[in-house]
Design a protein around this motif. Sequence first.
Motif, short mmCIF file in Angstrom:
data_model
loop_
_atom_site.label_atom_id
_atom_site.label_comp_id
_atom_site.label_asym_id
_atom_site.label_seq_id
_atom_site.Cartn_x
_atom_site.Cartn_y
_atom_site.Cartn_z
N LEU D 107 -35.72 -5.94 -80.28
CA LEU D 107 -36.30 -7.03 -79.50
C LEU D 107 -36.74 -6.43 -78.18
O LEU D 107 -35.95 -5.81 -77.46
CB LEU D 107 -35.30 -8.16 -79.28
CG LEU D 107 -35.86 -9.40 -78.55
CD1 LEU D 107 -35.18 -10.67 -79.05
CD2 LEU D 107 -35.71 -9.30 -77.05
N ASP D 108 -38.03 -6.57 -77.88
CA ASP D 108 -38.62 -6.00 -76.67
C ASP D 108 -39.04 -7.16 -75.78
O ASP D 108 -39.99 -7.88 -76.10
CB ASP D 108 -39.82 -5.14 -77.06
CG ASP D 108 -40.53 -4.54 -75.85
OD1 ASP D 108 -40.22 -4.90 -74.71
OD2 ASP D 108 -41.43 -3.69 -76.07
N ALA D 112 -43.28 -11.07 -70.61
CA ALA D 112 -42.69 -12.41 -70.54
C ALA D 112 -42.32 -12.96 -71.91
O ALA D 112 -41.34 -13.69 -72.06
CB ALA D 112 -43.67 -13.35 -69.84
N GLU D 113 -43.08 -12.58 -72.93
CA GLU D 113 -42.80 -13.08 -74.28
C GLU D 113 -42.24 -11.95 -75.11
O GLU D 113 -42.74 -10.84 -75.06
CB GLU D 113 -44.09 -13.63 -74.91
CG GLU D 113 -44.87 -14.58 -74.01
CD GLU D 113 -44.09 -15.78 -73.56
OE1 GLU D 113 -43.17 -16.18 -74.30
OE2 GLU D 113 -44.37 -16.31 -72.49
N ASN D 114 -41.22 -12.24 -75.90
CA ASN D 114 -40.57 -11.16 -76.63
C ASN D 114 -41.38 -10.72 -77.84
O ASN D 114 -42.14 -11.49 -78.43
CB ASN D 114 -39.16 -11.56 -77.06
CG ASN D 114 -39.16 -12.73 -78.03
OD1 ASN D 114 -39.80 -13.74 -77.78
ND2 ASN D 114 -38.45 -12.59 -79.13
N ALA D 115 -41.24 -9.46 -78.21
CA ALA D 115 -41.83 -8.90 -79.42
C ALA D 115 -40.68 -8.38 -80.28
O ALA D 115 -39.65 -7.94 -79.76
CB ALA D 115 -42.80 -7.78 -79.08
#
Lengths: 124, 124, 124, 124
Positions: D107-108, D112-115
């Motif tokens: 989880l990156d 602002a939004e996780n990938a």
Amino acid sequence: MANPIGRNRWAIAEGYIPEGSNGPQPEMLSHETVCLLNTGDDDARVSLTIYFRDREPAGPYAITVPARRTKHVRFNDLKDPEPVPKATDYACVIESDVPVVAQHTRLDSRQAENALITTIAYPC
Amino acid sequence: MANPIGRNRWAIAEGYIPEGSNGPQPEMLSHETVCLLNTGDDDARVSLTIYFRDREPAGPYAITVPARRTKHVRFNDLKDPEPVPKATDYACVIESDVPVVAQHTRLDSRQAENALITTIAYPC
Amino acid sequence: MANPIGRNRWAIAEGYIPEGSNGPQPEMLSHETVCLLNTGDDDARVSLTIYFRDREPAGPYAITVPARRTKHVRFNDLKDPEPVPKATDYACVIESDVPVVAQHTRLDSRQAENALITTIAYPC
Amino acid sequence: MANPIGRNRWAIAEGYIPEGSNGPQPEMLSHETVCLLNTGDDDARVSLTIYFRDREPAGPYAITVPARRTKHVRFNDLKDPEPVPKATDYACVIESDVPVVAQHTRLDSRQAENALITTIAYPC
């Protein structure tokens, strides 16, 4: 390691370096990577061949992964014999003189928030 | 290549073309792709069969991947014998007369920032 | 299909249904899915077993995938013998009386933009 | 389970714990995880070895996965014999005295939004 880990040949069918990036570089530069792991006691001499939609393959690209090391190679950084074009469909075959493990990753930062993909390459 | 690379049959169980997109097209159009790599010296005649939840399979969809080429096929672009419906669960079997490598990717741009998935297909 | 496609047993080690969602439902509800493909001419009777960090496994969960059909099963929707808890690490074994193909996907919409993962499950 | 599920050795070539995070912790902390599933009736004694670009491997890191349990291990949490450095390329070999299944996830949340990424590890 008692037994060699990995294979001498791997393939990645999905290759595409996005054109354009957002965020600080180099970490947020849109890129594709082949991650190579050599757990053995001999250096791995690795050769990449790049396949395209509409021309003959490019390569070989020569990479050395030292014994008991990993090397994460950005396709963006390949220069010799020629750069890998951006925004272009490609695929890749990885050949090594000793067993290695190969995994493929892309970071796409064309939009404000990055997207990621990964898969173990296909051992063949 | 000394030995043929890949397999004659592959499967993808997760198929779904998102309905709706954000961003410039065609690159940010929500889509699913099967990436095919043919490293051999003969053209690959590839046939796709699409499976659904509630009806008989569709196909075959005929694709040629020339010798020493890769082809990244968007399911969105398949027309013959029928388009692949959007926002609908499906799955896919890929058959080829010569060995190829198959990888599956989706770009989902239903929300403002795109999301990506990939996996090597299942060789079978 | 001449030969049966797939395997009778598959495993997914990474299971986690995110708690919380953004965007329209049901498509943007945070969820995990096992996608099953049955290319054969007999219905597949599939049984899921869910493993946890700190308790005995749950199941079996019974699913039928009709002949020549795909079924994308959301873990969120499993009810019998018990729901799969949210925000909890789990893993899954899939067993089928006929060969099927299994792929695992998660949509995580806890933040404003969704993230996706997928992998072919481990055939075992 | 009638037959043991999984393998005694697995490899992950792509390791990288992003530096920096956005969102509530611990769930939105940038992290990498190896998910282990032990379906057997004996506890699994698992040993991780971490490979680097420019130094000798670290480890072994000892982990126990109890019988009929899953354990999702964050590389961020490994302490003994040494922490895994952030923002550093690494790779991992997983060895177990009984068969297990291994899957790798990141989880990156640097933006602002996780990938998210995942793949079944390479069985070897």
